[in-house]
Design an enzyme around this catalytic site. Structure first.
Site, mmCIF file in Angstrom:
data_model
loop_
_atom_site.group_PDB
_atom_site.id
_atom_site.type_symbol
_atom_site.label_atom_id
_atom_site.label_comp_id
_atom_site.label_asym_id
_atom_site.label_seq_id
_atom_site.Cartn_x
_atom_site.Cartn_y
_atom_site.Cartn_z
ATOM 1 N N ARG A 222 -6.068 35.921 13.458
ATOM 2 C CA ARG A 222 -6.671 34.802 14.185
ATOM 3 C C ARG A 222 -6.224 33.458 13.615
ATOM 4 O O ARG A 222 -6.023 32.497 14.339
ATOM 5 C CB ARG A 222 -8.189 34.926 14.213
ATOM 6 C CG ARG A 222 -8.884 34.686 12.894
ATOM 7 C CD ARG A 222 -10.407 34.919 13.040
ATOM 8 N NE ARG A 222 -11.137 34.481 11.883
ATOM 9 C CZ ARG A 222 -11.279 35.176 10.763
ATOM 10 N NH1 ARG A 222 -10.718 36.378 10.657
ATOM 11 N NH2 ARG A 222 -11.987 34.704 9.758
ATOM 12 N N HIS A 223 -6.043 33.398 12.301
ATOM 13 C CA HIS A 223 -5.591 32.152 11.678
ATOM 14 C C HIS A 223 -4.111 31.897 11.965
ATOM 15 O O HIS A 223 -3.714 30.765 12.250
ATOM 16 C CB HIS A 223 -5.849 32.169 10.171
ATOM 17 C CG HIS A 223 -7.294 32.270 9.819
ATOM 18 N ND1 HIS A 223 -8.261 31.443 10.344
ATOM 19 C CD2 HIS A 223 -7.948 33.105 8.976
ATOM 20 C CE1 HIS A 223 -9.440 31.757 9.862
ATOM 21 N NE2 HIS A 223 -9.285 32.775 9.025
ATOM 22 N N ASP B 109 0.883 6.165 -3.198
ATOM 23 C CA ASP B 109 1.070 4.724 -3.174
ATOM 24 C C ASP B 109 0.460 4.165 -4.458
ATOM 25 O O ASP B 109 0.060 4.935 -5.346
ATOM 26 C CB ASP B 109 0.471 4.097 -1.913
ATOM 27 C CG ASP B 109 -1.048 4.115 -1.865
ATOM 28 O OD1 ASP B 109 -1.695 4.692 -2.778
ATOM 29 O OD2 ASP B 109 -1.608 3.552 -0.910
ATOM 30 N N HIS B 110 0.403 2.845 -4.559
ATOM 31 C CA HIS B 110 -0.134 2.217 -5.765
ATOM 32 C C HIS B 110 -1.585 2.603 -6.035
ATOM 33 O O HIS B 110 -1.978 2.759 -7.177
ATOM 34 C CB HIS B 110 0.007 0.690 -5.679
ATOM 35 C CG HIS B 110 -0.644 0.107 -4.463
ATOM 36 N ND1 HIS B 110 -0.066 0.179 -3.207
ATOM 37 C CD2 HIS B 110 -1.816 -0.534 -4.305
ATOM 38 C CE1 HIS B 110 -0.865 -0.410 -2.334
ATOM 39 N NE2 HIS B 110 -1.933 -0.849 -2.974
ATOM 40 N N CYS C 234 -3.408 8.589 -2.023
ATOM 41 C CA CYS C 234 -3.522 7.153 -1.794
ATOM 42 C C CYS C 234 -4.985 6.791 -2.069
ATOM 43 O O CYS C 234 -5.717 7.616 -2.610
ATOM 44 C CB CYS C 234 -3.048 6.734 -0.397
ATOM 45 S SG CYS C 234 -4.051 7.253 1.003
ATOM 46 N N GLY C 235 -5.402 5.618 -1.730
ATOM 47 C CA GLY C 235 -6.771 5.208 -2.028
ATOM 48 C C GLY C 235 -7.818 6.130 -1.437
ATOM 49 O O GLY C 235 -8.731 6.574 -2.118
ATOM 50 N N THR C 236 -7.682 6.431 -0.151
ATOM 51 C CA THR C 236 -8.633 7.312 0.520
ATOM 52 C C THR C 236 -8.050 8.686 0.811
ATOM 53 O O THR C 236 -8.798 9.615 1.098
ATOM 54 C CB THR C 236 -9.069 6.714 1.876
ATOM 55 O OG1 THR C 236 -7.916 6.612 2.717
ATOM 56 C CG2 THR C 236 -9.740 5.366 1.701
ATOM 57 N N GLY C 237 -6.735 8.800 0.810
ATOM 58 C CA GLY C 237 -6.064 10.030 1.209
ATOM 59 C C GLY C 237 -5.802 10.090 2.696
ATOM 60 O O GLY C 237 -5.028 10.921 3.163
ATOM 61 N N ILE C 238 -6.414 9.193 3.443
ATOM 62 C CA ILE C 238 -6.305 9.229 4.903
ATOM 63 C C ILE C 238 -4.915 8.789 5.366
ATOM 64 O O ILE C 238 -4.232 9.519 6.092
ATOM 65 C CB ILE C 238 -7.393 8.352 5.560
ATOM 66 C CG1 ILE C 238 -8.786 8.907 5.233
ATOM 67 C CG2 ILE C 238 -7.188 8.288 7.075
ATOM 68 C CD1 ILE C 238 -9.917 7.958 5.578
ATOM 69 N N GLY C 239 -4.500 7.620 4.955
ATOM 70 C CA GLY C 239 -3.229 7.079 5.428
ATOM 71 C C GLY C 239 -2.049 7.953 5.083
ATOM 72 O O GLY C 239 -1.196 8.247 5.927
ATOM 73 N N HIS D 19 -7.206 29.512 5.701
ATOM 74 C CA HIS D 19 -7.284 29.506 7.163
ATOM 75 C C HIS D 19 -6.150 28.754 7.836
ATOM 76 O O HIS D 19 -5.723 29.136 8.926
ATOM 77 C CB HIS D 19 -8.605 28.899 7.628
ATOM 78 C CG HIS D 19 -9.796 29.660 7.174
ATOM 79 N ND1 HIS D 19 -11.069 29.347 7.586
ATOM 80 C CD2 HIS D 19 -9.939 30.719 6.332
ATOM 81 C CE1 HIS D 19 -11.935 30.180 7.028
ATOM 82 N NE2 HIS D 19 -11.263 31.020 6.259
#
Length: 142
Positions: free
Chosen positions: A132-133, A7-8, A64-69, A97
């Site tokens: 396992r992974h 994003d911007h 993005c700004g935080t990477g979360i969204g 993993h």
């Protein structure tokens, strides 16, 4: 080929990452955004994620700004395993993993130097193929 989406708020860091990819001779496709005009991260996160799931691109990088969204948006697409990483260890671990196929970064959280180290680690770390992974990844895909 690497799918890029931002994003911007992530546009400037995406430009740094494009420079890194070009320097390394790594092909990429930019799914937007294309400037710092306000825009909506779900649009570009989903476009890049769909390119990875379709096989058009091998992996993706989202900013993005935080990477979360943008990571939430990408993870809505079945088959995407987008990991938000703010350090090199996490980038290495998520490839080994989780076989993460998309990396999310927060441009307001990590600077360009660290971001490029994270990108380098993500792109150059292979999945461990440990049973396992793989079992856990299969559970995620159900």
């Amino acid at each position: 080929m690497i799918a890029l989406g931002s994003d911007h708020g992530g546009y400037g860091l995406k430009q740094e990452i494009i420079g890194y990819l070009e320097e390394k001779g790594i092909e990429y496709k930019d799914y937007g955004c294309y400037d710092e005009s306000p825009c909506d991260y779900p649009v570009f996160g989903k476009k890049a994620a769909q390119a990875v799931v379709s096989g058009e691109c091998e992996k993706g990088i989202l900013i993005c700004g935080t990477g979360i969204g943008i990571s939430i948006a990408a993870n809505k697409i079945k088959g995407v395993r987008a990991a938000l990483c703010h350090d090199v260890f996490s980038a290495k671990a998520t490839r080994e993993h989780n076989d993460a196929n998309m990396l999310a970064l927060g441009a307001r959280v990590v600077g360009p130097g660290l971001a490029l180290m994270i990108v380098d680690t993500f792109l150059n770390t292979e999945f461990s193929n440990a049973e396992r992974h793989q079992k856990r990844i299969d559970m995620l895909e159900e």
